[in-house]
Write an enzyme that holds these catalytic residues in place. Sequence first.
Site, PDB file in Angstrom:
ATOM      1  N   PRO A   1       0.810  -1.224   0.000  1.00 18.17           N
ATOM      2  CA  PRO A   1       0.000   0.000   0.000  1.00 18.17           C
ATOM      3  C   PRO A   1       0.846   1.279   0.000  1.00 18.17           C
ATOM      4  O   PRO A   1       0.325   2.364  -0.209  1.00 18.17           O
ATOM      5  CB  PRO A   1      -0.843  -0.118   1.267  1.00 18.17           C
ATOM      6  CG  PRO A   1      -0.365  -1.301   2.009  1.00 18.17           C
ATOM      7  CD  PRO A   1       0.583  -2.075   1.158  1.00 18.17           C
TER       8      PRO A   1
ATOM      9  N   GLU B   1       2.761  -7.970   8.841  1.00 18.91           N
ATOM     10  CA  GLU B   1       2.709  -6.527   9.089  1.00 18.91           C
ATOM     11  C   GLU B   1       3.574  -5.765   8.114  1.00 18.91           C
ATOM     12  O   GLU B   1       3.376  -4.589   7.881  1.00 18.91           O
ATOM     13  CB  GLU B   1       3.195  -6.215  10.513  1.00 18.91           C
ATOM     14  CG  GLU B   1       2.403  -6.881  11.600  1.00 18.91           C
ATOM     15  CD  GLU B   1       0.952  -6.424  11.602  1.00 18.91           C
ATOM     16  OE1 GLU B   1       0.724  -5.217  11.716  1.00 18.91           O
ATOM     17  OE2 GLU B   1       0.063  -7.284  11.489  1.00 18.91           O
TER      18      GLU B   1
ATOM     19  N   ARG C   1      -3.167  -7.462 -20.974  1.00 28.21           N
ATOM     20  CA  ARG C   1      -4.100  -6.939 -21.962  1.00 28.21           C
ATOM     21  C   ARG C   1      -3.427  -6.032 -22.986  1.00 28.21           C
ATOM     22  O   ARG C   1      -3.949  -5.817 -24.062  1.00 28.21           O
ATOM     23  CB  ARG C   1      -5.250  -6.174 -21.275  1.00 28.21           C
ATOM     24  CG  ARG C   1      -6.089  -7.067 -20.376  1.00 28.21           C
ATOM     25  CD  ARG C   1      -7.204  -6.335 -19.693  1.00 28.21           C
ATOM     26  NE  ARG C   1      -8.307  -6.042 -20.589  1.00 28.21           N
ATOM     27  CZ  ARG C   1      -8.500  -4.913 -21.209  1.00 28.21           C
ATOM     28  NH1 ARG C   1      -7.666  -3.903 -21.033  1.00 28.21           N
ATOM     29  NH2 ARG C   1      -9.520  -4.758 -22.015  1.00 28.21           N
TER      30      ARG C   1
END
Length: 258
Positions: free
Chosen positions: A104, A131, A169
């Site tokens: 993140p 963590e 893609r």
Amino acid sequence: MQFEVFTLLPEVFPSYLETSIIKRARERGLINVRVHNIRDYTHDKHHMTDDTPYGGGGGMVMKPEPIFEAVESVLGLSAPGEVEEMPFDAAPGESNIPIILLTPQGRVFNQSIAQELSQHSHIVLICGRYEGIDERIREHLVTDEISIGDYVLTGGELPALILIDAISRFLPDVLGDPTGAQDDSHAMGLLEYPHYTRPPEFRGWKIPEVLLSGAHAKIDKWRREQALLRTQKKRPDMIEKAGLSKEDLKFLKTIEQK
Ligand code: ADE
């Protein structure tokens, strides 16, 4: 395109990779995904891949040794100190294969990053768990960090699959329609125009007349305007960055005035 995925949960991957377009791309040799279990690169009795954090606090931290060893051995990279014995090998970071940590804390993934990464022939994806990971992995092994959005998942496995899908893609012949990726939402900085298929009337709801006209220039113009309208309505932030033509801007102005 060769993907190397490093994870503690290799069982997550097969079901998605054996489905639909990604399955076909693999069967046709357009992409190859190798999933490596980080645990296979531990040498202690308990196959430990994590440990408690220095300095205390809760949670566990992924240990550096198995991840370094896994990536270096799969890529044929040399660890420091081995360089003399293997003079032709690059050290981590010196090879031009992106070594991406899913986290993140990374730059937020989007269509243009997918396209940028599709230019490489070999990509490493490291899935974090617990963590966090020992910072030395970030500093000395990883060359890029990617997040799939501002929320926290239990690990990088789903993000890795998302990258594999979005990047694949862009590769030639992966999509049945060769122009497939060009019209996608986000491809031109706008959301995609609405689509309709048969029947022409369903529960009294008719499809827009213009789509039955056979007039391609008119249809193209309608689609462009619809893409502009829905982007302005749903994602006004994208309109500002879309680099619109004078004609596009004029169209949006006339709509505003109505
Ligand atoms: N790992 C946990 N959360 C993540 C996220 N949002 N993106 C990428 N990897 C992650």
